[in-house]
Scaffold this active site. Sequence first.
Site, mmCIF file in Angstrom:
data_model
loop_
_atom_site.group_PDB
_atom_site.id
_atom_site.type_symbol
_atom_site.label_atom_id
_atom_site.label_comp_id
_atom_site.label_asym_id
_atom_site.label_seq_id
_atom_site.Cartn_x
_atom_site.Cartn_y
_atom_site.Cartn_z
ATOM 1 C CG ASP A 150 -1.738 1.209 1.408
ATOM 2 O OD1 ASP A 150 -1.692 2.085 0.526
ATOM 3 O OD2 ASP A 150 -2.455 1.309 2.427
ATOM 4 C CE LYS A 210 -1.663 7.006 -3.450
ATOM 5 N NZ LYS A 210 -2.240 6.121 -2.417
ATOM 6 C CD GLU A 213 -4.957 3.491 -2.418
ATOM 7 O OE1 GLU A 213 -5.784 4.307 -1.968
ATOM 8 O OE2 GLU A 213 -3.814 3.814 -2.769
ATOM 9 C CG ASP A 215 -9.455 4.279 0.598
ATOM 10 O OD1 ASP A 215 -8.943 4.958 1.507
ATOM 11 O OD2 ASP A 215 -8.783 3.570 -0.175
#
Lengths: 619, 172
Positions: A25, A87, A184, A206
């Site tokens: 992850d 990210k 994800e 999420d």
Amino acid sequence: MSLLQISEPGASPDPHQRRIAVGIDLGTTHSLVASVRNGVAECLPDAEGRVILPSVVRYLGEGRRSIGFDAQAAQAEDPENTIASVKRFMGRGLADIGNREKLPYRFADHPGMVTLHTREGEKSPVEVSAEILATLRYRAEDTFGDDLYGAVITVPAYFDEAQRQATKDAAMLAGLHVLRLINEPTAAAIAYGLDNGSEGLYAVYDLGGGTFDISILRLSQGVFEVVSTGGDSALGGDDYDRALADWLLQRAKVQPETPTEKAAIKMLARQVKEQLSEQDAVTVPVGVGGRTVEVSVSRNDFELETRELTARTMGAVRRALRDARLTRDEVRGVVLVGGSTRMPQVRHAVAEFFGRDPLINLNPDEVVALGAAIQANQLAGNNPQGELLLLDVIPLSLGVETMGGLVERIVPRNETIPTAKAQDFTTFKDGQTAMAIHVVQGERDMVADCRSLARFELRGIPPMVAGAARIRVTFTVDADGLLKVSAREQGSGVEAHIDVKPSYGLSDEQIAKMLRESFTTAEADMKARALAEARVDAQRMIIATQSALDADGDLLDARERTDIEALMASLRETAKASEDAAVIEAAVQALAKGTEAFAATRMNEGIRKALAGKNLEAI
Amino acid sequence: MNLHYSDFELFGLPQRFAQERPEIDQRWKELQREAHPDRFAAQGHTAQRAALQWSVRINEAYQRLKDPLKRATYLCELLGAPIQAHSNTAMPAEFLMEQMEWREALDEAKGEPALEALAERVTERRKDMLARIQQLLDEQGDAPAAAKQVRALMFIERIAGDIETRFAHLGQ
């Protein structure tokens, strides 16, 4: 190597050789690596027993860097050289990065993707991410005392093509073999679904550090079918921090000037946010420019200040349901993922909307990595009887530019991947011999409002009157959600192919260069290791070829068989005699190439039989 | 079986308009279980390429089979009566009148009740047309007549889509 290893149904190819596969992850604020051991997925801890690795990389100078907790601790002290939340910059140009002035970094704009200026020079977000991935790779290799076979890396479902490709590039740079990129929320659903044996429709909400995803999935007999997905790849816990930081500064009536102050206030805001999940109010010192002001903030203040952010996530939830043609009552369970779902206001909003308490029995920080590990284990072939199958969708529509800057949609969002779509286009003018094809991604009707993915030209169209040419553009989206485009003039057969990749981000050459520069090990070590690896490869290839010949030799004529056997003998000899990895590698390649057609035939035959078998059974 | 089999053959379904959606879904998953690239992830590029082709083909068939309009269009084509939606736009006058009336109703529909009333009429009409198409294709074997109905159904689908967009705007 292109030869296939197809084993007896139910039999693992070599029971003694379990392949080590991990799920990673790669998060905005922190990253994790997990693996299936003794049938159970678990996150792998570092030497100090911590599973979380803060996604922070600090460049120390002279080629040294620190990654994780140490880097995180240095954020305020050395903000420009300490890259956090990288990210958010993956596959992004300068114009895409919001609130740039509040970040302590010096960006440089490049076509496709920004770079960050550090004391080690310009760093691409891909390189920074690769440092994080490599750290997790070493952690896994140390844990198992062996090389990794491959990794499944998770990306936000709402990541577009550029962001996905950048992630894959980072993995490559970190020396990881990517088995698959998975979304994800889908990974979280796997961890939950397999745990609870659930069937029916589930929503996965999420909210991570920098991204928000909502996915609606249908679970049945081990098939995880994504029905629709939506979200915002630039909305996450960071934004709550920023809103809170602004509020604190406003109350304290101060403005941060230096990068250090900017980083410090951001960290303070995050601490306050985390405390407010437990407490109703906190008082903190806000220090800027040598002046410190005590500010007290209640949970209610914080919730009012960030209400709009939470509302934005719920808007995406509604849209995802609408896309799936479902109502909220049909959803059997809601899974919360991401550290930001610890905020009470988020839990309340989700519970209220779906009219049920969300599932939170798995750690929201770990659930994505765990799901990825389960999928990695299956993809590595360690679990041949595994029932798990993911059927994911493309999150954003793909199209091409037509006259007047309009988008002609070719692959609609939420279509199951892999998919291929063809669309015919024609010339606008008499005698036109070339055509520019501009590929875009997004939901808007105007090209200017969508993300430009690639431009390429189809030349050599025979001159015809306007509208007579037939140019068929084919989009292929693979199971990773990555795109290839080809165009062909139907009459003349003129063709153009493009991997959407080189038009933005990094070219293969750039990656090769980075690889050479960044991971230098003692040369002798590398040689010995390369030789050992090449011999293992050769051995594997010979065994695989032999078993293929034993099983399906009848698909070959005598000459084809002799050719393959000659290549095998030559490889066997080379592997024994040569001390040069490159020479052995070349012999492996020769056998791989020589068996390519045979492999393709076997493969088609295998699938064809499997499908036909199913149908016969059904009739 | 090969990649050029018809959608019906690939899915092992009788070649007709009437189909059960759960059966199509079930078969889709069964087929993907055999052919999805993930099943061959540990087996190299050639395997991935072959699996990708099959998997794409199965998804293509699934998209066409599960949607009644696409299924009818495909079936008419298989039976030699292509729809030619772009070149053949001739419609009976009364059908066009009705369409215009609906368009006006959509423009004028202010609140949810008005929109819902219109949506209900469109849904009813759609149901009737699908029943008619089924009759023409499955019972009378009259593909050219069915193709005409399919062209009309395309208009209905378009307005149904526009109604939905309006609902979406109201909901925000």
